[in-house]
Design an enzyme around this catalytic site. Sequence first.
Site, PDB file in Angstrom:
ATOM      1  N   THR A 196      -6.212  -0.902  10.563  1.00  0.00           N
ATOM      2  CA  THR A 196      -7.041  -1.684   9.986  1.00  0.00           C
ATOM      3  C   THR A 196      -8.427  -2.501  10.364  1.00  0.00           C
ATOM      4  N   ASP A 197      -9.265  -2.695   9.879  1.00  0.00           N
ATOM      5  CA  ASP A 197     -10.693  -2.932  10.251  1.00  0.00           C
ATOM      6  C   ASP A 197     -10.662  -4.449  11.122  1.00  0.00           C
ATOM      7  N   GLU A 198      -9.368  -4.876  11.057  1.00  0.00           N
ATOM      8  CA  GLU A 198      -9.374  -6.007  12.027  1.00  0.00           C
ATOM      9  C   GLU A 198      -8.972  -5.647  13.415  1.00  0.00           C
ATOM     10  N   ILE A 248       0.907  -1.168   0.038  1.00  0.00           N
ATOM     11  CA  ILE A 248       0.206  -0.075   0.009  1.00  0.00           C
ATOM     12  C   ILE A 248       0.996   1.267  -0.055  1.00  0.00           C
ATOM     13  N   ALA A 303       4.684  -1.786   9.022  1.00  0.00           N
ATOM     14  CA  ALA A 303       4.381  -2.705  10.004  1.00  0.00           C
ATOM     15  C   ALA A 303       4.473  -4.140   9.377  1.00  0.00           C
ATOM     16  N   GLU A 304       4.543  -5.089  10.166  1.00  0.00           N
ATOM     17  CA  GLU A 304       4.431  -6.684   9.841  1.00  0.00           C
ATOM     18  C   GLU A 304       2.908  -6.620   9.602  1.00  0.00           C
ATOM     19  N   TYR A 356      -1.331 -10.172  15.138  1.00  0.00           N
ATOM     20  CA  TYR A 356      -1.211  -8.928  14.201  1.00  0.00           C
ATOM     21  C   TYR A 356      -2.245  -7.805  14.385  1.00  0.00           C
ATOM     22  N   ASP A 400      -8.084 -24.589   8.198  1.00  0.00           N
ATOM     23  CA  ASP A 400      -8.450 -23.213   8.466  1.00  0.00           C
ATOM     24  C   ASP A 400      -7.517 -22.432   9.427  1.00  0.00           C
ATOM     25  N   HIS A 452      -9.795 -17.445  13.025  1.00  0.00           N
ATOM     26  CA  HIS A 452     -10.131 -16.747  11.422  1.00  0.00           C
ATOM     27  C   HIS A 452     -11.239 -16.051  11.596  1.00  0.00           C
ATOM     28  N   TYR A 487      -9.348 -21.584   2.779  1.00  0.00           N
ATOM     29  CA  TYR A 487      -9.116 -21.642   4.268  1.00  0.00           C
ATOM     30  C   TYR A 487     -10.753 -22.123   4.815  1.00  0.00           C
ATOM     31  N   PRO A 509      -3.641 -12.483  -4.371  1.00  0.00           N
ATOM     32  CA  PRO A 509      -2.464 -12.787  -5.258  1.00  0.00           C
ATOM     33  C   PRO A 509      -2.106 -14.471  -5.180  1.00  0.00           C
ATOM     34  N   ASP A 563      15.134   1.132   9.940  1.00  0.00           N
ATOM     35  CA  ASP A 563      14.143   0.531  10.880  1.00  0.00           C
ATOM     36  C   ASP A 563      13.118   1.545  11.533  1.00  0.00           C
ATOM     37  N   LYS A 566      -1.789  -4.035  16.104  1.00  0.00           N
ATOM     38  CA  LYS A 566      -2.235  -2.816  15.305  1.00  0.00           C
ATOM     39  C   LYS A 566      -3.137  -1.975  16.257  1.00  0.00           C
TER      40      LYS A 566
HETATM   41  P1  NAD Z   1       3.273  -4.689   3.339  1.00  0.00           P
HETATM   42  O1  NAD Z   1       3.342  -5.886   4.345  1.00  0.00           O
HETATM   43  O2  NAD Z   1       3.039  -4.938   1.968  1.00  0.00           O
HETATM   44  O3  NAD Z   1       4.207  -3.436   3.694  1.00  0.00           O
HETATM   45  C1  NAD Z   1       4.954  -3.267   4.830  1.00  0.00           C
HETATM   46  C2  NAD Z   1       6.376  -2.432   4.706  1.00  0.00           C
HETATM   47  O4  NAD Z   1       6.568  -2.084   5.928  1.00  0.00           O
HETATM   48  C3  NAD Z   1       7.249  -3.210   3.886  1.00  0.00           C
HETATM   49  O5  NAD Z   1       7.619  -2.286   2.856  1.00  0.00           O
HETATM   50  C4  NAD Z   1       8.207  -3.469   5.030  1.00  0.00           C
HETATM   51  O6  NAD Z   1       9.436  -3.609   4.489  1.00  0.00           O
HETATM   52  C5  NAD Z   1       8.080  -2.395   6.072  1.00  0.00           C
HETATM   53  N1  NAD Z   1       8.306  -2.485   7.383  1.00  0.00           N
HETATM   54  C6  NAD Z   1       8.051  -3.665   8.002  1.00  0.00           C
HETATM   55  N2  NAD Z   1       8.902  -3.655   9.156  1.00  0.00           N
HETATM   56  C7  NAD Z   1       9.437  -2.370   9.114  1.00  0.00           C
HETATM   57  C8  NAD Z   1      10.475  -1.804  10.135  1.00  0.00           C
HETATM   58  N3  NAD Z   1      10.554  -2.178  11.338  1.00  0.00           N
HETATM   59  N4  NAD Z   1      10.856  -0.548   9.744  1.00  0.00           N
HETATM   60  C9  NAD Z   1      10.592   0.046   8.396  1.00  0.00           C
HETATM   61  N5  NAD Z   1      10.006  -0.689   7.653  1.00  0.00           N
HETATM   62  C10 NAD Z   1       9.350  -2.140   7.860  1.00  0.00           C
HETATM   63  O7  NAD Z   1       1.999  -4.046   4.174  1.00  0.00           O
HETATM   64  P2  NAD Z   1       0.754  -3.462   3.500  1.00  0.00           P
HETATM   65  O8  NAD Z   1      -0.414  -4.531   2.995  1.00  0.00           O
HETATM   66  O9  NAD Z   1       1.112  -2.433   2.455  1.00  0.00           O
HETATM   67  O10 NAD Z   1       0.097  -2.604   4.601  1.00  0.00           O
HETATM   68  C11 NAD Z   1       0.469  -1.300   5.263  1.00  0.00           C
HETATM   69  C12 NAD Z   1      -0.064  -0.934   6.208  1.00  0.00           C
HETATM   70  O11 NAD Z   1      -1.650  -0.967   5.784  1.00  0.00           O
HETATM   71  C13 NAD Z   1       0.179  -1.705   7.338  1.00  0.00           C
HETATM   72  O12 NAD Z   1       0.277  -0.896   8.475  1.00  0.00           O
HETATM   73  C14 NAD Z   1      -1.233  -2.655   7.648  1.00  0.00           C
HETATM   74  O13 NAD Z   1      -1.476  -2.832   8.939  1.00  0.00           O
HETATM   75  C15 NAD Z   1      -2.270  -1.659   7.148  1.00  0.00           C
HETATM   76  N6  NAD Z   1      -3.339  -2.298   6.109  1.00  0.00           N
HETATM   77  C16 NAD Z   1      -3.491  -3.070   5.203  1.00  0.00           C
HETATM   78  C17 NAD Z   1      -4.358  -3.725   4.676  1.00  0.00           C
HETATM   79  C18 NAD Z   1      -4.236  -4.675   3.622  1.00  0.00           C
HETATM   80  O14 NAD Z   1      -5.372  -4.879   3.220  1.00  0.00           O
HETATM   81  N7  NAD Z   1      -3.215  -5.056   3.163  1.00  0.00           N
HETATM   82  C19 NAD Z   1      -5.607  -2.890   5.224  1.00  0.00           C
HETATM   83  C20 NAD Z   1      -5.789  -2.284   6.033  1.00  0.00           C
HETATM   84  C21 NAD Z   1      -4.422  -1.625   6.525  1.00  0.00           C
HETATM   85  O1  DAU Z   2      -9.010  -6.484   6.796  1.00  0.00           O
HETATM   86  C1  DAU Z   2      -7.595  -5.648   6.405  1.00  0.00           C
HETATM   87  C2  DAU Z   2      -6.634  -6.519   6.565  1.00  0.00           C
HETATM   88  O2  DAU Z   2      -6.571  -7.444   5.251  1.00  0.00           O
HETATM   89  C3  DAU Z   2      -5.133  -6.018   6.541  1.00  0.00           C
HETATM   90  O3  DAU Z   2      -4.971  -5.345   7.961  1.00  0.00           O
HETATM   91  C4  DAU Z   2      -3.985  -7.342   6.491  1.00  0.00           C
HETATM   92  O4  DAU Z   2      -2.779  -6.446   6.872  1.00  0.00           O
HETATM   93  C5  DAU Z   2      -3.950  -7.954   5.225  1.00  0.00           C
HETATM   94  O5  DAU Z   2      -3.172  -9.171   5.243  1.00  0.00           O
HETATM   95  C6  DAU Z   2      -5.720  -8.333   5.309  1.00  0.00           C
HETATM   96  O6  DAU Z   2      -5.874  -9.459   6.073  1.00  0.00           O
HETATM   97  P1  DAU Z   2      -6.779 -10.754   6.065  1.00  0.00           P
HETATM   98  O7  DAU Z   2      -6.287 -11.817   6.951  1.00  0.00           O
HETATM   99  O8  DAU Z   2      -8.104 -10.593   5.738  1.00  0.00           O
HETATM  100  O9  DAU Z   2      -6.082 -10.936   4.461  1.00  0.00           O
HETATM  101  P2  DAU Z   2      -5.466 -12.340   3.749  1.00  0.00           P
HETATM  102  O10 DAU Z   2      -5.119 -11.986   2.248  1.00  0.00           O
HETATM  103  O11 DAU Z   2      -4.503 -13.042   4.518  1.00  0.00           O
HETATM  104  O12 DAU Z   2      -6.862 -13.493   3.814  1.00  0.00           O
HETATM  105  C7  DAU Z   2      -8.160 -12.901   3.174  1.00  0.00           C
HETATM  106  C8  DAU Z   2      -9.153 -13.999   3.533  1.00  0.00           C
HETATM  107  O13 DAU Z   2      -8.717 -15.138   2.688  1.00  0.00           O
HETATM  108  C9  DAU Z   2      -8.997 -14.650   4.880  1.00  0.00           C
HETATM  109  O14 DAU Z   2     -10.540 -14.965   5.390  1.00  0.00           O
HETATM  110  C10 DAU Z   2      -8.180 -15.732   5.056  1.00  0.00           C
HETATM  111  C11 DAU Z   2      -8.486 -16.352   3.520  1.00  0.00           C
HETATM  112  N1  DAU Z   2      -7.546 -17.158   2.891  1.00  0.00           N
HETATM  113  C12 DAU Z   2      -6.332 -16.337   2.775  1.00  0.00           C
HETATM  114  C13 DAU Z   2      -5.446 -17.085   1.914  1.00  0.00           C
HETATM  115  C14 DAU Z   2      -3.788 -16.590   1.908  1.00  0.00           C
HETATM  116  C15 DAU Z   2      -7.788 -18.313   1.977  1.00  0.00           C
HETATM  117  O15 DAU Z   2      -9.010 -18.625   2.204  1.00  0.00           O
HETATM  118  N2  DAU Z   2      -6.854 -18.955   1.563  1.00  0.00           N
HETATM  119  C16 DAU Z   2      -5.392 -18.614   1.307  1.00  0.00           C
HETATM  120  O16 DAU Z   2      -4.714 -18.941   0.814  1.00  0.00           O
END
Ligand code: NAD
Ligand code: DAU
Length: 336
Positions: A126-128, A12, A85-86, A152, A274, A278, A209, A194, A63, A156
């Site tokens: 995040t909505d989580e 993002i 973030a992780e 996770y 699962d 979850h 899952y 992906p 970092d 957050k």
């Molecule tokens: P991502 O894992 O793709 O990217 C995280 C980035 O943070 C990476 O580039 C990583 O190298 C960097 N990072 C991790 N630890 C670090 C550290 N200690 N110091 C510096 N950099 C560090 O994650 P994303 O999906 O792009 O999510 C970005 C943000 O959005 C996160 O805070 C996540 O909680 C939030 N978010 C994600 C989603 C989603 O659907 N992916 C939805 C809502 C919120």
């Molecule tokens: O809701 C926001 C969150 O969305 C972000 O905060 C997180 O960073 C982001 O990873 C994502 O979390 P989810 O756990 O919802 O996403 P994930 O892509 O891991 O999984 C989406 C849904 O799909 C979840 O219900 C688990 C399921 N799943 C996931 C994988 C990887 C499967 O059924 N099969 C799979 O192989």
Amino acid sequence: MRLLVTGGAGFIGSNFVRWTRESRPEVSMTVLDSFTYAAQGMNLEVDGWLAANGDHVSVVVGDIRDRTLVDSLVAVHDVVIHFAAESHNDASLENPSEFVDTNVNGTLSVLEAVRAHGKRLHHISTDEVFGDLSLDAPAFTHSSPYRPSSPYSASKASADLLVGAWVRSFGVRATVSICSNNYGPFQHVEKFIPRQITELLAGRVPRIYGTGANVRDWIAVDDHSSALWRIIDAGQIGRTYLVGTHNERSNLEVVAALLEVFGRPAGDIEFVRDRTGHDVRYALDTSLIFDDLGWRPAPRSFRRELESLVSWYADHEAWWREAKTTSEERYRRLGH
Ligand code: NAD
Ligand code: DAU
């Protein structure tokens, strides 16, 4: 404006950096990222993007927990947007300490720096953090309690609480956004969409899952970036904005759409172990950002979005190939 983007090499964060470059040419950006496995393949370098935009975007490898580094960078920027973030639930079940350390202590480090230098912060959440929502319950609102389920989401939620306390106790100028599940290019192949696309590209079957009844609200990552700018421009300090698009789909529905795109039979699915803890569903009441800030996602067809995402992953195999091997090894070990 000089903008410091933590985590700007991730999925993002890198979208936000590219989006900002296109829509806000006057903004100069510094990305601070430690390049964990999630910053796969130097996202910003793909297609020569960083080289072409190097006058406006610089990258610092570091970092967010490095207080001295963060302090020195915050001192010379106007606004900090904090993505780093992780981010993967399954990984947090294997290694919770890394999540608490990065997501909580890292956010503390950012907060202490913006406090010391009086800088504006936008924190990404995040909505989580709200935890589990049943299939027929109304969406989470601003007054829903935080009930995170995974290491996770708990990390957050903890970070969000720190931001709120720094606003209240120290007058830090911060806003928070809570967003739903993002999709788009450059998302790591460990994540749901992906993973399934790259399995299908390899001629294998999607892995669901549990029963696949779990529901997520899928937002295009470009829409997330546009919402973030709306909040930076007009958000009220101390407020938390819920960002979603009311595009709720069960995991089975998403996989069914992908199978159609690939012309594969509807039954080409493997149901796997699962995820522990979850969450069944997430959904957000977006009235604050819709009504107070007038933000709306761009009109989109989810089906067409999936089609172009399939093409993008097919065209960028060099970017994801190595990460795919590592990610699938881990999933095999976990029984997913
Ligand atoms: P991502 O894992 O793709 O990217 C995280 C980035 O943070 C990476 O580039 C990583 O190298 C960097 N990072 C991790 N630890 C670090 C550290 N200690 N110091 C510096 N950099 C560090 O994650 P994303 O999906 O792009 O999510 C970005 C943000 O959005 C996160 O805070 C996540 O909680 C939030 N978010 C994600 C989603 C989603 O659907 N992916 C939805 C809502 C919120
Ligand atoms: O809701 C926001 C969150 O969305 C972000 O905060 C997180 O960073 C982001 O990873 C994502 O979390 P989810 O756990 O919802 O996403 P994930 O892509 O891991 O999984 C989406 C849904 O799909 C979840 O219900 C688990 C399921 N799943 C996931 C994988 C990887 C499967 O059924 N099969 C799979 O192989």
